[in-house]
Design a protein around this motif. Structure first.
Motif, PDB file in Angstrom:
ATOM      1  N   VAL A  33       0.736  -1.146   0.153  1.00  0.00           N
ATOM      2  CA  VAL A  33      -0.165   0.025  -0.138  1.00  0.00           C
ATOM      3  C   VAL A  33       0.653   1.484   0.085  1.00  0.00           C
ATOM      4  CG1 VAL A  33      -1.669   1.200   1.212  1.00  0.00           C
ATOM      5  CG2 VAL A  33      -1.769  -1.529   1.025  1.00  0.00           C
ATOM      6  N   PRO A  34       0.272   2.420  -1.155  1.00  0.00           N
ATOM      7  CA  PRO A  34       1.663   3.309  -1.563  1.00  0.00           C
ATOM      8  C   PRO A  34       1.329   4.241   0.670  1.00  0.00           C
ATOM      9  CG  PRO A  34       0.263   3.450  -2.757  1.00  0.00           C
ATOM     10  CD  PRO A  34      -0.141   2.370  -2.144  1.00  0.00           C
ATOM     11  N   ILE A  35       2.553   4.564   0.621  1.00  0.00           N
ATOM     12  CA  ILE A  35       2.849   5.430   1.635  1.00  0.00           C
ATOM     13  C   ILE A  35       1.998   6.642   2.297  1.00  0.00           C
ATOM     14  CG2 ILE A  35       4.537   7.642   2.978  1.00  0.00           C
ATOM     15  CD1 ILE A  35       6.695   5.487   1.779  1.00  0.00           C
ATOM     16  N   LEU A  36       1.284   7.210   0.854  1.00  0.00           N
ATOM     17  CA  LEU A  36       0.320   8.357   1.043  1.00  0.00           C
ATOM     18  C   LEU A  36      -1.526   7.954   1.591  1.00  0.00           C
ATOM     19  CD1 LEU A  36      -0.977  10.943   0.763  1.00  0.00           C
ATOM     20  CD2 LEU A  36      -1.167  10.869  -1.441  1.00  0.00           C
ATOM     21  N   ILE A  37      -1.534   6.704   0.859  1.00  0.00           N
ATOM     22  CA  ILE A  37      -2.828   5.733   1.618  1.00  0.00           C
ATOM     23  C   ILE A  37      -2.638   5.989   3.281  1.00  0.00           C
ATOM     24  CG2 ILE A  37      -4.796   4.493   0.933  1.00  0.00           C
ATOM     25  CD1 ILE A  37      -4.081   6.479  -0.862  1.00  0.00           C
ATOM     26  N   HIS A  38      -1.539   5.229   3.655  1.00  0.00           N
ATOM     27  CA  HIS A  38      -1.200   4.864   4.703  1.00  0.00           C
ATOM     28  C   HIS A  38      -1.796   6.081   5.866  1.00  0.00           C
ATOM     29  CE1 HIS A  38       0.554   0.874   4.714  1.00  0.00           C
ATOM     30  NE2 HIS A  38       0.318   0.932   3.660  1.00  0.00           N
ATOM     31  N   THR A  39      -1.662   7.411   5.270  1.00  0.00           N
ATOM     32  CA  THR A  39      -1.027   8.330   6.086  1.00  0.00           C
ATOM     33  C   THR A  39      -2.460   8.486   5.849  1.00  0.00           C
ATOM     34  OG1 THR A  39       0.972   9.034   5.563  1.00  0.00           O
ATOM     35  CG2 THR A  39      -0.880  10.768   6.095  1.00  0.00           C
ATOM     36  N   LEU A  40      -3.339   8.843   4.853  1.00  0.00           N
ATOM     37  CA  LEU A  40      -4.958   9.048   4.872  1.00  0.00           C
ATOM     38  C   LEU A  40      -6.033   8.274   5.059  1.00  0.00           C
ATOM     39  CD1 LEU A  40      -4.904   9.781   0.652  1.00  0.00           C
ATOM     40  CD2 LEU A  40      -4.587  11.662   2.585  1.00  0.00           C
ATOM     41  N   ARG A  41      -5.177   7.346   5.555  1.00  0.00           N
ATOM     42  CA  ARG A  41      -6.315   6.128   6.337  1.00  0.00           C
ATOM     43  C   ARG A  41      -6.579   6.955   7.577  1.00  0.00           C
ATOM     44  NH1 ARG A  41      -4.614  -0.026   4.434  1.00  0.00           N
ATOM     45  NH2 ARG A  41      -5.912   0.616   1.982  1.00  0.00           N
ATOM     46  N   VAL A  42      -5.333   7.123   8.482  1.00  0.00           N
ATOM     47  CA  VAL A  42      -5.055   7.819   9.591  1.00  0.00           C
ATOM     48  C   VAL A  42      -6.020   8.969   9.680  1.00  0.00           C
ATOM     49  CG1 VAL A  42      -3.843   9.175  11.245  1.00  0.00           C
ATOM     50  CG2 VAL A  42      -2.726   7.214  10.031  1.00  0.00           C
ATOM     51  N   PHE A  43      -6.450   9.743   8.947  1.00  0.00           N
ATOM     52  CA  PHE A  43      -7.541  10.793   9.209  1.00  0.00           C
ATOM     53  C   PHE A  43      -8.960  10.713   8.098  1.00  0.00           C
ATOM     54  CE2 PHE A  43      -3.569  12.345   9.144  1.00  0.00           C
ATOM     55  CZ  PHE A  43      -2.797  13.915   9.906  1.00  0.00           C
ATOM     56  N   GLN A  44      -8.884   9.433   7.267  1.00  0.00           N
ATOM     57  CA  GLN A  44     -10.513   9.056   7.289  1.00  0.00           C
ATOM     58  C   GLN A  44     -10.830   8.516   8.733  1.00  0.00           C
ATOM     59  OE1 GLN A  44     -11.758   8.346   4.217  1.00  0.00           O
ATOM     60  NE2 GLN A  44     -13.851   7.770   6.076  1.00  0.00           N
ATOM     61  N   GLN A  45      -9.624   8.171   9.510  1.00  0.00           N
ATOM     62  CA  GLN A  45     -10.625   7.284  11.181  1.00  0.00           C
ATOM     63  C   GLN A  45     -10.170   8.769  12.479  1.00  0.00           C
ATOM     64  OE1 GLN A  45      -7.752   4.396  11.957  1.00  0.00           O
ATOM     65  NE2 GLN A  45      -8.045   3.161  10.160  1.00  0.00           N
ATOM     66  N   ALA A  46     -10.480   9.487  11.893  1.00  0.00           N
ATOM     67  CA  ALA A  46     -10.009  11.096  12.765  1.00  0.00           C
ATOM     68  C   ALA A  46     -11.613  11.360  13.398  1.00  0.00           C
ATOM     69  CB  ALA A  46      -8.953  11.713  12.308  1.00  0.00           C
ATOM     70  N   GLU A  47     -12.310  10.883  14.010  1.00  0.00           N
ATOM     71  CA  GLU A  47     -13.405  11.468  14.029  1.00  0.00           C
ATOM     72  C   GLU A  47     -14.120  12.909  14.408  1.00  0.00           C
ATOM     73  OE1 GLU A  47     -15.074  10.098  17.764  1.00  0.00           O
ATOM     74  OE2 GLU A  47     -15.352   7.664  17.133  1.00  0.00           O
ATOM     75  N   ALA A  48     -13.333  14.072  14.648  1.00  0.00           N
ATOM     76  CA  ALA A  48     -13.039  15.364  14.815  1.00  0.00           C
ATOM     77  C   ALA A  48     -12.871  16.146  13.447  1.00  0.00           C
ATOM     78  CB  ALA A  48     -12.133  15.578  16.059  1.00  0.00           C
ATOM     79  N   ILE A  49     -12.345  15.120  12.185  1.00  0.00           N
ATOM     80  CA  ILE A  49     -12.256  15.896  10.850  1.00  0.00           C
ATOM     81  C   ILE A  49     -13.010  15.409  10.001  1.00  0.00           C
ATOM     82  CG2 ILE A  49     -10.187  15.733   9.152  1.00  0.00           C
ATOM     83  CD1 ILE A  49      -8.361  15.151  10.347  1.00  0.00           C
ATOM     84  N   GLY A  50     -13.330  16.259   9.516  1.00  0.00           N
ATOM     85  CA  GLY A  50     -14.675  16.311   8.407  1.00  0.00           C
ATOM     86  C   GLY A  50     -14.389  16.448   7.085  1.00  0.00           C
ATOM     87  N   HIS A  51     -13.308  17.137   6.737  1.00  0.00           N
ATOM     88  CA  HIS A  51     -12.512  16.665   5.217  1.00  0.00           C
ATOM     89  C   HIS A  51     -11.416  16.248   5.263  1.00  0.00           C
ATOM     90  CE1 HIS A  51     -16.732  18.905   4.438  1.00  0.00           C
ATOM     91  NE2 HIS A  51     -16.214  19.903   5.491  1.00  0.00           N
ATOM     92  N   ILE A  52     -11.177  16.326   3.860  1.00  0.00           N
ATOM     93  CA  ILE A  52      -9.245  15.595   3.669  1.00  0.00           C
ATOM     94  C   ILE A  52      -9.123  15.974   2.265  1.00  0.00           C
ATOM     95  CG2 ILE A  52      -7.523  14.078   3.473  1.00  0.00           C
ATOM     96  CD1 ILE A  52      -8.688  12.255   5.000  1.00  0.00           C
ATOM     97  N   LEU A  53      -8.204  17.127   2.346  1.00  0.00           N
ATOM     98  CA  LEU A  53      -7.655  17.428   1.133  1.00  0.00           C
ATOM     99  C   LEU A  53      -6.344  16.842   0.304  1.00  0.00           C
ATOM    100  CD1 LEU A  53      -8.723  20.576  -0.456  1.00  0.00           C
ATOM    101  CD2 LEU A  53      -6.440  20.393  -0.870  1.00  0.00           C
ATOM    102  N   VAL A  54      -5.789  16.738  -0.525  1.00  0.00           N
ATOM    103  CA  VAL A  54      -4.612  16.286  -0.529  1.00  0.00           C
ATOM    104  C   VAL A  54      -3.716  16.783  -1.816  1.00  0.00           C
ATOM    105  CG1 VAL A  54      -3.335  14.144  -1.099  1.00  0.00           C
ATOM    106  CG2 VAL A  54      -5.688  13.312  -0.525  1.00  0.00           C
ATOM    107  N   VAL A  55      -2.209  17.218  -1.246  1.00  0.00           N
ATOM    108  CA  VAL A  55      -1.963  18.455  -2.773  1.00  0.00           C
ATOM    109  C   VAL A  55      -0.778  17.267  -2.729  1.00  0.00           C
ATOM    110  CG1 VAL A  55      -1.270  20.056  -3.051  1.00  0.00           C
ATOM    111  CG2 VAL A  55      -2.034  20.278  -0.831  1.00  0.00           C
TER     112      VAL A  55
END
Length: 400
Positions: A33-55
């Motif tokens: 799995v790409p490193i970036l996807i591992h990182t995004l999975r953390v924030f996908q699971q963060a209950e307080a965060i409603g939006h993720i924007l990837v650059v």
């Protein structure tokens, strides 16, 4: 705070030049799995965060959009193209955020092991005080060094912290900071805290994590693989049953005249060799420590102390055979090993095939189970100055 008002910007627009890879580092895979996807999975699971924007780099936007969809990362609001500097990329992310967002967290796309507690603490502190950054206290002694590489002074590390990400602040503060930086034109900050300092805004520090590493150099991948084996969520049954065990090893030796240079069981032509009680084969010593660590069997110094004369000038290949036997007695065998030697010179790649045969024979595995790499430090540190060599090793043991 309402989750619709909280967003994470994940800058991952680097080129990966320092990694020496054919593709940007954020797409290098850990466990398939790409490193970036591992990182995004953390924030996908963060209950307080409603939006993720990837650059990401403009050329990779379509790829990331496909990866996001494939991995069901439903919180990813948009994937946008980054700029030349990190500062440009984060600003592009800010400009693309939904209008209702009030609190923004920025996290490097190549820090995949950030604990959820660090994310939550950053957000809580930023919501309370306006801005927060994750950081850890500096442990090493710090030196101010001149352009001629001479120590000018020792820096008191008592109040020195090493900044990490995430870094969080209100969107209003970040917009002001980026606007001020744009007015100055030549001002480049390496992180958001630097921009907020320019604005004169107080930034609170929350405790980060030693595991929250930023993967920027080839040797970082060694540590990343070790952390991944300890934390990956998809192998709980294997860890519970003890079928797999991972280990990390490190060793370093000084280069001195009058000694042969031995690495991976091979004598390599060089004007100096490694100093040690045995043949000082730093590559094998790191591998042994990784295997012993994975087996829960201490370290190489415990089993082969430099105070015991029977190990004087012993071939490290013999040490490796004994370590492999010890691992076997505990019911495990080597599944694979990844070893990196850090040295400015000589060139080691021409000797890797012979080294792999030596290591594989000692461990009773196929040569394909052994991976060897070499890296320089661009003349930085004791390896770069030719004072010594170091080696890092990560291994996976499998139950027989």
């Amino acid at each position: 705070m309402d989750t619709s008002k909280v967003a994470a910007i994940i800058p991952a627009a680097g080129s990966g030049i320092r990694m020496g890879l054919s593709a940007p580092k954020q797409f290098f895979e850990l466990g398939g799995v790409p490193i970036l996807i591992h990182t995004l999975r953390v924030f996908q699971q963060a209950e307080a965060i409603g939006h993720i924007l990837v650059v990401v780099p403009a050329a990779n936007c379509a790829l990331v959009e496909e990866l996001v969809q494939r991995n069901d990362l439903t919180k990813v609001y948009r994937v946008v193209a980054g700029g030349k500097e990190r500062q440009d990329s984060v600003r592009a992310g800010l400009e693309a955020l939904p209008e209702e967002v009030e609190l923004v967290l920025v996290h490097d796309g190549v820090r995949p092991f950030v604990p959820m507690s660090v994310v939550e603490n950053c957000l809580l502190e930023a919501e309370k005080s306006g801005a927060a950054v994750a950081a850890i206290p500096v442990k090493d002694t710090l030196k101010a060094v001149s352009g001629q590489k001479e120590i000018e002074k020792t820096i008191n590390r008592t109040d020195i912290w090493q900044a990490q990400t995430p870094q969080a602040a209100t969107k209003a503060l970040l917009n002001k900071a980026y606007a001020l930086a744009a007015e100055k034109k030549d001002f480049i900050a390496t992180d958001e805290a630097g921009l907020l300092e320019l604005l004169g805004c107080p930034v609170r520090v929350v405790e980060g994590s030693e595991k929250n590493i930023k993967i920027t150099k080839p040797e970082d991948l060694i540590l990343a693989r070790a952390i991944f084996m300890e934390t990956r969520p998809d192998d709980k049954s294997s860890k519970k049953s003890g079928r797999y065990r991972s280990g990390y090893g490190y060793d370093a030796h000084r280069l001195v005249p009058g000694r042969p240079l031995v690495l991976g069981g091979e004598k390599i032509p060089h004007e100096r060799g490694l100093q040690g009680h045995s043949d000082a084969d730093v590559l094998i010593h790191a591998l042994c420590d990784a295997m012993l660590g994975a087996a829960g069997a201490g370290d190489i110094g415990e089993h082969f102390p430099d105070t015991d004369q029977k190990f004087k000038d012993i071939s490290s290949v013999k040490i490796l055979k004994r370590v492999a036997a010890l691992v076997s007695d505990k019911g495990y065998t080597l599944a694979n090993a990844d070893v990196t030697v850090v040295a400015q010179k000589p060139k080691l790649a021409p000797y890797f095939a012979a080294m792999k045969k030596n290591l594989a024979a000692a461990c009773a595995v196929e040569p394909g189970a052994i991976n060897l790499k070499a890296s320089t430090t661009e003349e930085m540190g004791f390896e770069g100055r030719g004072e010594g060599m170091s080696a890092h090793a990560v291994v996976l043991l499998i139950k027989k």
